[in-house]
Design a protein around this motif. Structure first.
Motif, short mmCIF file in Angstrom:
data_model
loop_
_atom_site.label_atom_id
_atom_site.label_comp_id
_atom_site.label_asym_id
_atom_site.label_seq_id
_atom_site.Cartn_x
_atom_site.Cartn_y
_atom_site.Cartn_z
N UNK A 35 0.79 -1.24 0.00
CA UNK A 35 0.00 0.00 0.00
C UNK A 35 0.83 1.29 0.00
N UNK A 36 2.10 1.21 -0.34
CA UNK A 36 2.93 2.40 -0.47
C UNK A 36 3.32 2.57 -1.93
N UNK A 37 3.48 3.81 -2.34
CA UNK A 37 3.95 4.07 -3.69
C UNK A 37 5.36 4.64 -3.63
N UNK A 68 10.53 -0.62 4.43
CA UNK A 68 9.84 -1.61 5.25
C UNK A 68 8.88 -0.85 6.16
N UNK A 69 7.67 -1.35 6.29
CA UNK A 69 6.74 -0.79 7.26
C UNK A 69 7.02 -1.44 8.61
N UNK A 70 7.52 -0.66 9.56
CA UNK A 70 7.86 -1.19 10.88
C UNK A 70 6.69 -0.96 11.83
N UNK A 71 6.37 -1.99 12.59
CA UNK A 71 5.26 -1.90 13.54
C UNK A 71 5.80 -1.42 14.89
N UNK A 192 5.98 8.65 10.04
CA UNK A 192 4.94 7.87 10.70
C UNK A 192 3.74 7.87 9.77
N UNK A 193 3.07 6.74 9.65
CA UNK A 193 1.87 6.73 8.79
C UNK A 193 0.62 6.54 9.62
#
Length: 193
Positions: A35-37, A68-71, A192-193
């Protein structure tokens, strides 16, 4: 793939080449950043030239950085070293400069924390390292220093992780130790998203 990666790394000295290398890696590994561009990533980088400098260093030292999306408390968009093994240009280092200066003999060429102190980077925490391992198998033949809690570091220790037997292990060592197969991975937070 390894030869192509080395060739790409040599060309990462120019900002346009660096962004092209990272874009190709981004598009080849969409599972790491659903979901990122790529346009979102470029926008974040353009806002802060210091982050581009840090990203270039990650690439030049063999980290093969990717988004990388980090949680965590909030979801963070980050570049993380995604080389299959710990980056080649960052091995045989003790944990930090304090450990480096405490060695009387056979000093390594530097320290993990010392190499990144002037960059907008940090070592992966154990939580971040374990999250990285959910999107691939990393450090199956090498190991990586990770951010060490102050209570452990004050007593002379430091932590590192690796993946063996399809399991992620966390270990301890003296902070002044160094090995040819131990390096470190870094994280560059974009937003941050």
């Amino acid at each position: 793939m390894a030869k192509a990666s080395k060739a790409l790394t040599k060309n990462a000295n120019k900002p346009s080449d660096l962004l092209q290398i990272c874009k190709e890696r981004f598009e080849a590994n969409l599972i790491r950043h659903p979901n990122l561009s790529w346009d979102q990533i470029v926008t974040c980088l353009e806002k802060n030239p210091k982050k581009k400098k840090a990203l270039a260093w990650m690439e030049e030292t063999g980290g093969e950085p990717d988004v990388v999306l980090m949680q965590g408390i909030a979801q963070s968009i980050c570049f993380v070293d995604c080389s299959l093994e710990t980056p080649v240009g960052r091995r045989s280092l003790c944990y930090d400069d304090e450990a480096l200066h405490s060695r009387k003999e056979n000093k390594p060429k530097g320290s993990a924390k010392g190499m990144i102190k002037s960059l907008d980077l940090h070592l992966l925490s154990e939580v971040e390292y374990r999250h990285l391992q959910t999107i691939g198998s990393f450090d199956t033949k090498t190991s990586s220093w990770i951010e060490t809690p102050l209570a452990i570091r004050t007593l002379g220790g430091a932590l590192f992780c690796d993946r063996r037997y399809n399991t992620v292990f966390s270990y301890h060592n003296g902070a002044e130790s160094y090995y040819a197969v131990r390096g470190f991975r870094t994280l560059l937070k974009l937003s941050e998203s």
